[in-house]
Design a protein around this motif. Structure first.
Motif, short mmCIF file in Angstrom:
data_model
loop_
_atom_site.label_atom_id
_atom_site.label_comp_id
_atom_site.label_asym_id
_atom_site.label_seq_id
_atom_site.Cartn_x
_atom_site.Cartn_y
_atom_site.Cartn_z
N THR A 181 68.85 30.43 21.76
CA THR A 181 67.69 30.37 20.86
C THR A 181 66.46 30.95 21.53
OG1 THR A 181 68.59 28.37 19.84
CG2 THR A 181 66.27 28.85 19.44
N ASP A 182 66.27 30.62 22.81
CA ASP A 182 65.10 31.10 23.54
C ASP A 182 65.11 32.62 23.68
OD1 ASP A 182 64.18 28.60 23.74
OD2 ASP A 182 64.23 28.44 25.91
N LYS A 183 66.29 33.20 23.85
CA LYS A 183 66.38 34.66 23.94
C LYS A 183 65.89 35.30 22.66
CE LYS A 183 70.36 34.65 27.11
NZ LYS A 183 71.79 34.96 27.27
N VAL A 184 66.27 34.72 21.53
CA VAL A 184 65.86 35.25 20.24
C VAL A 184 64.35 35.16 20.06
CG1 VAL A 184 66.02 34.96 17.73
CG2 VAL A 184 68.08 34.74 19.15
N PHE A 185 63.77 33.98 20.35
CA PHE A 185 62.33 33.79 20.19
C PHE A 185 61.54 34.67 21.16
CE2 PHE A 185 63.35 29.61 18.14
CZ PHE A 185 62.70 29.88 16.94
N SER A 186 62.05 34.82 22.39
CA SER A 186 61.34 35.64 23.36
C SER A 186 61.32 37.10 22.93
CB SER A 186 61.99 35.51 24.75
OG SER A 186 63.31 36.02 24.74
N LEU A 187 62.40 37.56 22.27
CA LEU A 187 62.43 38.93 21.76
C LEU A 187 61.41 39.11 20.64
CD1 LEU A 187 66.25 39.73 21.68
CD2 LEU A 187 64.57 40.50 23.34
N PHE A 188 61.15 38.05 19.89
CA PHE A 188 60.17 38.13 18.81
C PHE A 188 58.79 38.42 19.35
CE2 PHE A 188 62.98 36.71 15.45
CZ PHE A 188 62.34 37.17 14.32
N TYR A 189 58.33 37.62 20.32
CA TYR A 189 56.94 37.80 20.76
C TYR A 189 56.76 38.90 21.79
CZ TYR A 189 57.92 34.64 24.77
OH TYR A 189 58.43 34.06 25.90
N THR A 190 57.85 39.41 22.37
CA THR A 190 57.70 40.52 23.32
C THR A 190 58.09 41.87 22.75
OG1 THR A 190 59.93 40.09 24.22
CG2 THR A 190 58.07 39.05 25.36
N ILE A 191 58.90 41.89 21.69
CA ILE A 191 59.40 43.16 21.16
C ILE A 191 59.12 43.33 19.66
CG2 ILE A 191 61.47 44.55 20.75
CD1 ILE A 191 62.66 43.38 23.29
N VAL A 192 59.47 42.32 18.86
CA VAL A 192 59.36 42.46 17.40
C VAL A 192 57.91 42.66 16.97
CG1 VAL A 192 59.75 41.33 15.18
CG2 VAL A 192 61.47 41.14 16.99
N THR A 193 56.99 41.84 17.49
CA THR A 193 55.58 41.98 17.12
C THR A 193 55.03 43.36 17.52
OG1 THR A 193 55.23 39.60 17.35
CG2 THR A 193 53.27 40.98 17.34
N PRO A 194 55.25 43.84 18.75
CA PRO A 194 54.74 45.18 19.11
C PRO A 194 55.32 46.31 18.28
CG PRO A 194 55.25 43.94 21.09
CD PRO A 194 55.78 43.14 19.94
N VAL A 195 56.60 46.18 17.87
CA VAL A 195 57.21 47.28 17.10
C VAL A 195 56.72 47.28 15.65
CG1 VAL A 195 59.33 46.20 16.22
CG2 VAL A 195 59.36 48.60 16.89
N PHE A 196 56.41 46.10 15.12
CA PHE A 196 55.93 46.01 13.74
C PHE A 196 54.42 46.16 13.62
CE2 PHE A 196 60.08 44.03 12.73
CZ PHE A 196 60.39 44.78 11.61
N ASN A 197 53.69 46.01 14.73
CA ASN A 197 52.23 46.10 14.69
C ASN A 197 51.73 47.39 14.03
OD1 ASN A 197 49.42 45.55 15.41
ND2 ASN A 197 49.73 47.01 17.07
#
Length: 314
Positions: free
Chosen positions: A277-293
């Motif tokens: 679960t932590d791997k998924v959440f960590s990908l959200f705030y380190t990768i998903v947000t920057p790519v969607f910004n």
């Protein structure tokens, strides 16, 4: 060497010299596929946020505080992602997952500093929208170039001493037994899981740090938007209300993505730790947000779309 043994007071003390980032090693058949996905994602982050930085610098119509902060936020996103993604790509390609003790501490320190800066900058961007919508007549006076620069510098440096101290505290813990870090990069929850002895004081420090540098800016963002929404609803024109909402909605989406995953990751007890679960959440705030910004701000902002068209035409 993964371990080093020292003789102290007649006994052996095993000191971990490096960690093994397990990452996605539980998916051996998908290593090349994941490498391709993350490589495309990283390139998208660099290109998308790079374009935002460029248009906010060269387009005359975007020389306002709102786009000044947006350009710097995009630069921050590139830095934030570059702390973790290049090493993740290297680990996936080479299958060499070891990271030295020092490199791990440096990665965590920069991750905390940049994450802290992102929290503050999101708060500053909310304050900018609050002044623009709730106090439009005073906006040029309050958000003058000097104030904008001071807010930006404050966002970058405010938490540096505390984050360095927190990193030192985490890596001063004794690590014994396994050196396998079941995560995609060096982060606090998986490190505390490997630490020996009582880590309750360290967990308390992490909660205090999160409250001070994440939750307080978040509450300021919420407070700003409560006043913004109240002001927008009083506008007599439906067109005016739509335009005001559209300038704020992009920022709110980014805030929800970043804070939603970050708060879930850090503000919870160690007993509820789940590596997957932590791997998924960590990908959200380190990768998903920057790519969607860049997508969020460009698709929902006519000024940014026009600036991009002008840039591509040139």
């Amino acid at each position: 060497m993964e371990y080093m043994e020292r003789n102290m007071a007649g006994g052996n003390l095993t000191v971990i010299m490096e960690f093994i980032l397990l990452g996605f090693s539980d998916l051996p058949n998908l290593q090349r596929f994941l490498f391709g996905i993350f490589l495309v994602t990283y390139m998208s982050i660099l290109i998308g946020n790079g374009l935002i930085i460029m248009i906010t610098k060269v387009d005359a119509g975007l020389q306002t505080p709102m786009y000044f902060f947006l350009g710097n936020f995009s630069f921050l996103e590139i830095c934030y992602t570059s702390v973790t993604l290049p090493r993740m790509l290297s680990n996936l390609w080479t299958q060499k997952r070891n990271i030295s003790f020092v490199a791990c501490s440096i990665q965590l320190c920069f991750l905390l500093i940049l994450g802290n800066s992102e929290c503050f900058l999101l708060g500053v961007m909310a304050y900018d929208r609050y002044v623009a919508i709730c106090k439009p007549l005073y906006y040029p006076v309050i958000m003058n170039p000097k104030m904008c620069l001071q807010l930006l510098i404050g966002s970058w440096i405010a938490g540096i001493p505390v984050q360095i101290a927190l990193t030192y505290q985490i890596f001063s813990l004794p690590f014994c037994g396994s050196n396998e870090l079941n995560h995609v990069f060096c982060d606090i929850p998986p490190l505390l899981k490997l630490a020996c002895g009582d880590t309750s004081k360290n967990e308390l420090s992490v909660y205090a740090d999160a409250l001070l540098f994440a939750l307080i800016p978040f509450l300021l963002i919420v407070g700003s938007y409560v006043k913004i929404i109240a002001t927008i609803l009083k506008l007599p024109s439906a067109t005016g209300r739509y335009k005001a909402f559209s300038t704020c909605s992009s920022h709110l989406i980014v805030v929800a993505l970043f804070y939603g995953s970050g708060i879930t990751m850090y503000l919870r007890p160690k007993s509820s730790y789940s590596a997957r679960t932590d791997k998924v959440f960590s990908l959200f705030y380190t990768i998903v947000t920057p790519v969607f910004n860049p997508l969020i701000y460009s698709l929902r902002n006519k000024d940014v779309i026009m600036a991009l068209r002008n840039l591509l035409t040139k």
